[in-house]
Design an enzyme around this catalytic site. Structure first.
Site, PDB file in Angstrom:
ATOM      1  N   LYS A 119       0.819  -1.217   0.000  1.00 53.29           N
ATOM      2  CA  LYS A 119       0.000   0.000   0.000  1.00 53.29           C
ATOM      3  C   LYS A 119       0.850   1.263   0.000  1.00 53.29           C
ATOM      4  O   LYS A 119       0.484   2.269  -0.603  1.00 53.29           O
ATOM      5  CB  LYS A 119      -0.955   0.017   1.196  1.00 53.29           C
ATOM      6  CG  LYS A 119      -2.111  -0.933   1.028  1.00 53.29           C
ATOM      7  CD  LYS A 119      -3.270  -0.565   1.937  1.00 53.29           C
ATOM      8  CE  LYS A 119      -4.422  -1.542   1.760  1.00 53.29           C
ATOM      9  NZ  LYS A 119      -5.481  -1.350   2.747  1.00 53.29           N
ATOM     10  N   LYS A 203      -4.927 -10.277  -7.362  1.00 55.88           N
ATOM     11  CA  LYS A 203      -6.101 -10.352  -6.494  1.00 55.88           C
ATOM     12  C   LYS A 203      -7.208  -9.420  -6.995  1.00 55.88           C
ATOM     13  O   LYS A 203      -6.910  -8.315  -7.456  1.00 55.88           O
ATOM     14  CB  LYS A 203      -5.648  -9.920  -5.084  1.00 55.88           C
ATOM     15  CG  LYS A 203      -6.614 -10.225  -3.986  1.00 55.88           C
ATOM     16  CD  LYS A 203      -6.048  -9.820  -2.636  1.00 55.88           C
ATOM     17  CE  LYS A 203      -5.898  -8.318  -2.497  1.00 55.88           C
ATOM     18  NZ  LYS A 203      -5.568  -7.865  -1.146  1.00 55.88           N
ATOM     19  N   LYS A 206     -10.549  -3.502  -4.968  1.00 53.00           N
ATOM     20  CA  LYS A 206     -11.300  -2.255  -5.192  1.00 53.00           C
ATOM     21  C   LYS A 206     -10.468  -1.263  -5.984  1.00 53.00           C
ATOM     22  O   LYS A 206     -11.003  -0.373  -6.634  1.00 53.00           O
ATOM     23  CB  LYS A 206     -11.653  -1.603  -3.846  1.00 53.00           C
ATOM     24  CG  LYS A 206     -12.670  -2.349  -3.029  1.00 53.00           C
ATOM     25  CD  LYS A 206     -12.782  -1.753  -1.616  1.00 53.00           C
ATOM     26  CE  LYS A 206     -13.657  -2.618  -0.710  1.00 53.00           C
ATOM     27  NZ  LYS A 206     -13.584  -2.273   0.706  1.00 53.00           N
TER      28      LYS A 206
END
Ligand code: TYM
Length: 343
Positions: A119, A203, A206
């Site tokens: 992230k 994966k 969002k």
């Protein structure tokens, strides 16, 4: 060694209010939340808004996202009479216990967290301190309720291990052998890691720029069918055994999605469709996905038409959550030696 044993069974899990839920969130988490509720576990489910703000959120959009995620929980079948449903920021025990855990966890432990590395990306120095300390807050979410079982997708495994390490160290440091249980991750079923429909090695997420990569719980029937039609596969027909899905990530992903939606196993799905081409399997999968997913959007819209009703459910859930967490927090403070002279 202490374990979850000896503590009353209690389920806790959380989801971030950061945009639409997708099929991965549903199959890996929310569908299983509902199953555990329906199996009469004591269940506590949280909209983790404090986790959401570890990256920038537009304030008005965040408020809306909290209500939308609550509506999605309800539309998927969570029932406020049988589960405690609330948003994290309304129960201050989460943030307070997280501070204690910031002081228990070691920097070296957090440095190993792969999700922070992903992230934060290249700009580590520019990431918020909250993003770094995120797993301590997650441990606090779980342990504030002495939860013993945590249904999550595969990507949360490392965070759950850290929560166990924090519980172990707290219990040791403060000479309180069974104070916190070691929570068990429940990473189960055929879809613990749903992959992108455009790339079976990534994966479903969002944040993927391509909307075709995921099925959103707000997608209508036509959109769901189109996304499955366009999903990446390979030219081979379906294999006869699950082993035959190895090195075929796109195929493996669709079989896993089918199995999870149909409440069966991948082995049963390949046995049923062995030798058939994807041109035959995809329409069957599309029908199943439309049947299971499309009605959720309608129910969500109904809930969202009543924001005051949603807020009332969250307020009631927060009160019930607080009643469990507050005494545990008070005891944790006492163990640490913090003086609280107010009632
Ligand atoms: P979050 O909000 O990213 O995701 C919510 C849940 O969805 C699962 N999930 C998936 N499962 C299968 N396939 C996928 N592609 C997929 N993408 C997401 C996640 O594993 C998760 O179970 N840190 C957590 C939220 C959290 C939490 C907690 C969870 C905060 N405190 C305490 C459990 C207990 C997160 O960011 O999930």
């Amino acid at each position: 060694m202490m374990s979850a044993e000896g503590h009353a069974k209690r389920v806790f899990s959380g989801v971030q209010p950061t945009g639409n839920l997708h099929l991965g969130n549903y199959l890996g988490a929310v569908k299983r939340f509902v199953e555990m509720q329906d199996a009469d576990w004591e269940t506590v489910y949280c909209v983790v808004d404090l986790h959401a703000i570890t990256v920038w959120q537009e304030p008005a959009a965040l408020t809306q996202a909290i209500r939308e995620l609550t509506a999605a929980f309800l539309a998927c079948g969570l029932d406020p009479r049988r589960s405690i449903i609330f948003n994290q920021s309304q129960v201050s025990a989460h943030a307070e216990l997280a501070w204690l855990f910031n002081c228990v966890a070691r920097i070296g432990w957090l440095n190993r967290m792969t999700q922070f590395k992903e992230k934060a990306g290249k700009d580590r120095e520019g990431a918020s301190v909250g993003l770094y300390a995120y797993p301590c807050l997650m441990a606090a979410d779980i342990l504030a309720y002495r939860a013993t079982h945590v249904p999550v997708g595969e990507d949360q495994k490392q965070h759950l291990e850290l929560a166990r390490d924090i519980a172990t160290k707290f219990n040791q440091d403060f000479d309180a052998p069974d104070f916190f249980p070691l929570p068990e991750p429940l990473i189960e079923g055929a879809a613990t890691r749903v992959m992108s429909l455009r790339d079976g090695t990534k994966k479903m997420s969002k944040s993927d720029p391509s909307d075709l990569s995921r099925i959103n719980l707000t997608d209508d029937a036509d959109t769901i069918a189109k996304k499955i039609r366009k999903a990446q596969t390979d030219p081979e027909p379906l294999p006869e055994t699950v082993q035959g899905l190895a090195d075929r990530p796109g195929a493996d992903n669709l079989v896993g999605i089918y199995a999870a939606l149909a409440d069966t196993t991948k082995a049963a799905v390949v046995a049923q469709y062995a030798g058939q081409p994807f041109s035959a399997f995809k329409p069957a999968l599309a029908d199943l996905a439309v049947e299971k997913v499309a009605p959720i959007a309608g129910r969500m819209r109904e809930w969202l038409a009543d924001p005051a009703g949603i807020d009332a459910i969250l307020a009631d859930g927060a009160e019930r959550a607080d009643a469990i967490a507050r005494p545990i927090l008070r005891e944790a403070y006492a163990r640490v030696g913090l003086l609280r002279s107010r009632a």
